[in-house]
Design a protein around this motif. Sequence first.
Motif, PDB file in Angstrom:
ATOM      1  N   ALA A 183       1.214   6.179  -0.711  1.00 25.95           N
ATOM      2  CA  ALA A 183       1.542   7.069   0.262  1.00 25.95           C
ATOM      3  C   ALA A 183       1.328   8.863  -0.037  1.00 25.95           C
ATOM      4  O   ALA A 183       1.935   9.116  -1.178  1.00 25.95           O
ATOM      5  CB  ALA A 183       3.023   6.614   0.638  1.00 25.95           C
ATOM      6  N   ASP A 184       0.990   9.271   1.050  1.00 19.68           N
ATOM      7  CA  ASP A 184       0.647  10.477   0.935  1.00 19.68           C
ATOM      8  C   ASP A 184       1.794  11.477   1.887  1.00 19.68           C
ATOM      9  O   ASP A 184       1.495  11.201   2.938  1.00 19.68           O
ATOM     10  CB  ASP A 184      -0.802  10.911   1.237  1.00 19.68           C
ATOM     11  N   LYS A 185       2.753  11.937   1.233  1.00 21.39           N
ATOM     12  CA  LYS A 185       4.016  12.629   1.849  1.00 21.39           C
ATOM     13  C   LYS A 185       3.219  13.459   2.985  1.00 21.39           C
ATOM     14  O   LYS A 185       3.765  13.474   3.922  1.00 21.39           O
ATOM     15  CB  LYS A 185       4.663  13.109   0.974  1.00 21.39           C
ATOM     16  N   GLY A 201       0.786  -1.202  -0.056  1.00 17.31           N
ATOM     17  CA  GLY A 201       0.003   0.117   0.014  1.00 17.31           C
ATOM     18  C   GLY A 201       0.800   1.215  -0.112  1.00 17.31           C
ATOM     19  O   GLY A 201       0.542   2.121  -0.418  1.00 17.31           O
ATOM     20  N   PHE A 202       2.048   1.423   0.733  1.00 13.15           N
ATOM     21  CA  PHE A 202       2.825   2.423   0.945  1.00 13.15           C
ATOM     22  C   PHE A 202       3.287   2.712  -0.336  1.00 13.15           C
ATOM     23  O   PHE A 202       3.639   3.861  -0.781  1.00 13.15           O
ATOM     24  CB  PHE A 202       4.019   2.124   2.090  1.00 13.15           C
ATOM     25  N   LYS A 203       3.854   1.648  -0.988  1.00 15.57           N
ATOM     26  CA  LYS A 203       4.716   2.084  -2.270  1.00 15.57           C
ATOM     27  C   LYS A 203       3.696   2.674  -3.427  1.00 15.57           C
ATOM     28  O   LYS A 203       4.041   3.535  -4.344  1.00 15.57           O
ATOM     29  CB  LYS A 203       5.218   0.860  -2.818  1.00 15.57           C
ATOM     30  N   THR A 261       3.941  13.550   7.248  1.00 15.31           N
ATOM     31  CA  THR A 261       4.446  14.375   8.131  1.00 15.31           C
ATOM     32  C   THR A 261       3.394  14.644   9.411  1.00 15.31           C
ATOM     33  O   THR A 261       3.814  14.971  10.413  1.00 15.31           O
ATOM     34  CB  THR A 261       5.184  15.248   7.540  1.00 15.31           C
ATOM     35  N   ARG A 262       2.203  14.936   8.713  1.00 14.29           N
ATOM     36  CA  ARG A 262       1.262  15.494   9.666  1.00 14.29           C
ATOM     37  C   ARG A 262       0.940  14.581  10.654  1.00 14.29           C
ATOM     38  O   ARG A 262       1.053  14.795  11.981  1.00 14.29           O
ATOM     39  CB  ARG A 262      -0.159  16.005   8.986  1.00 14.29           C
ATOM     40  N   GLU A 310      -2.255   3.449   8.893  1.00 14.15           N
ATOM     41  CA  GLU A 310      -3.360   2.787   9.024  1.00 14.15           C
ATOM     42  C   GLU A 310      -4.285   2.852   7.640  1.00 14.15           C
ATOM     43  O   GLU A 310      -4.560   2.023   7.197  1.00 14.15           O
ATOM     44  CB  GLU A 310      -4.230   3.563  10.081  1.00 14.15           C
ATOM     45  N   ARG A 311      -4.363   3.977   7.010  1.00 14.57           N
ATOM     46  CA  ARG A 311      -4.858   4.160   5.839  1.00 14.57           C
ATOM     47  C   ARG A 311      -4.410   3.281   4.796  1.00 14.57           C
ATOM     48  O   ARG A 311      -4.935   2.448   4.042  1.00 14.57           O
ATOM     49  CB  ARG A 311      -4.961   5.585   5.120  1.00 14.57           C
ATOM     50  N   LEU A 312      -2.828   3.136   4.839  1.00 14.39           N
ATOM     51  CA  LEU A 312      -2.153   2.427   3.769  1.00 14.39           C
ATOM     52  C   LEU A 312      -2.481   1.146   3.895  1.00 14.39           C
ATOM     53  O   LEU A 312      -2.639   0.245   2.824  1.00 14.39           O
ATOM     54  CB  LEU A 312      -0.791   2.763   3.673  1.00 14.39           C
TER      55      LEU A 312
END
Length: 593
Positions: free
Chosen positions: A185-187, A180-182, A191-192, A199-201
């Motif tokens: 992922a929302d950069k 999922g990350f690859k 960071t936020r 969890e979303r990924l």
Amino acid sequence: MHVSFNLAADIDAAMKTAAAASGIDAVAFLPEVRTADPRHGDFQANGVLAYAKREKQNPRALAEKITTALPDEIKARFDTAIAGPGFINFTLKPAALLEWLNTYGTAEKLAAGAASAFAGQTWVVDYSSPNTAKQMHVGHLRSAVIGEAICRLLEYSGAKVIRDNHLGDWGTQFGKLIYGFKRWADKEALTRDPIVELERLYKLGNEATPDGSSALEEARQELVKLQRGDYDSLELWKLFSEVSRKAFEEIYERLAIRFDHYLGESFYNDKLQPVLDELQKLGLAEESQGALVVFHPEHPRFAKQPFIVRKTDGAANYATTDLATMLYRAEHFHADGIVIVTDFRQSDHFEQLALTTQKWFEKTGRRMPKFNHVTFGTVLGEDGKPLKTRSSDGKAIKLKELLDEAEERALAVVTAKNAERPEGERFTDEECRAVARYVGIGSVQYADLSQNRSSDYVFSWDKMLALEGNTAPYLLYAIARICSIFRKAGVEPGDTAFEAGASALETPTELALARKLVKFADALRLATDTLRPHFLALYLYELAGEYSSFNNADKVLTDDPAVRARRLMLCARTYATLDTGLRLLGVRTLKRM
Ligand code: ARG
């Protein structure tokens, strides 16, 4: 003369001596001394009944024989009486009562008295232990709160305690998460609020990889790469661990929890194969349907349902890691005791783990630490079902949000109470918020710890924040009220100089409070030996009740200096005991509220 901290233990020893002197088999005889119903005395020995029944003797006659044979030293301190079919009641004589109160007069002296019970022992406590890349939810509250209280109880009894957070930081979930990350992922989100993003990924990764799909095969390959130690995969995994740990530590900070170690599952990766080899060589583990398993033929269930220590696909599992963990704790930490705190659903796993380790250690000449799987029930909502958010998505409540709400609700209680105070004595808004933090978090901790941990408990904001009943606010206010008496009197509760010239305790409420204070040692022992903090909580609640009766009936700051001194003495003892007791439960206390 030396005054024991634990009077019940003194009586226990004396009963055994007396039994031996009366020709009773002192090994088979258990005096069973405990705190008595105050109507009957201070302590009661119940063990004569069971022994007499077994030996077909008359229990009352036996009780009389033992009572007569009690050492003089015990007779000098206690009045004894035989009750019912053969209970022996012990009531402290006034001088002995005062002697104890004076010997254990401050928080420091109480601590010194308690510290011998587990002296020289090392205990590893494994608690909280959440899985990484996920937020903690309300289900994680109990392990953290109960585990911390147990650490403090053991430490107070003199044990060296090692707090170990056994993070679930290795396992098949990381294949799907990396998948999922690859892709998604929302950069910025990372960071936020990194852990929410992870969890979303994971959720996306999981949804995108249904059984039998080629996507699932790709996720599996990600896992294999990670397990093989591929550089990029490991870097990602490290990132997951770091952000998780940071998020967990924010919660621990609020709960005043500090771990000595974070030896998660991944720490044991290179320690698994030797364990499997050893178990196989010893003949404890065997191949069964492609898996490596340990049967326990003597056990009603585990004779057929074995402990799987290596899965059919050749991979190690939770059991393998836990076996390696047992070995590490025994050998590296020289643990005399190990406590693992999880919900009751893992009972079978830990029972099998204990059985397997016992046999393994015995065969290899290792010493088996005392092992305790400390279980707890479910946190329920007021509808009696597992606690969920009110919103329609029905998700478990995030621990962070729960603690925020606790502080917010406590602020309302504290602010209302503040408004009732005379103008000059009011807290500033800032002070109100600081007090609310303690009251809010303390209420959540205490609501959990005041319940027998084996039961489910209903999470109710109104109940836990109530100023009356077995709640943190009730106890915290009792402490603050005592402190305010001392402020008025112009003395410190820890300073015993003011007690010189105190007259003997006299009124029924003074005596009842004094007698309750002495029982602290027994409540502590019960809570520590059974690893059940609610015994201490209940004691503190009852002590606060005795204090409040005393406070209503007997004016403390009277003009008679001798009366004033003895009553202030009782206030100081109550303060030391309540303050110590709440801190042992992990609850922070306040001098003003
Ligand atoms: N990570 C596990 C869970 O969340 C708890 C681990 C408990 N400790 C252990 N040594 N197995 O359920």
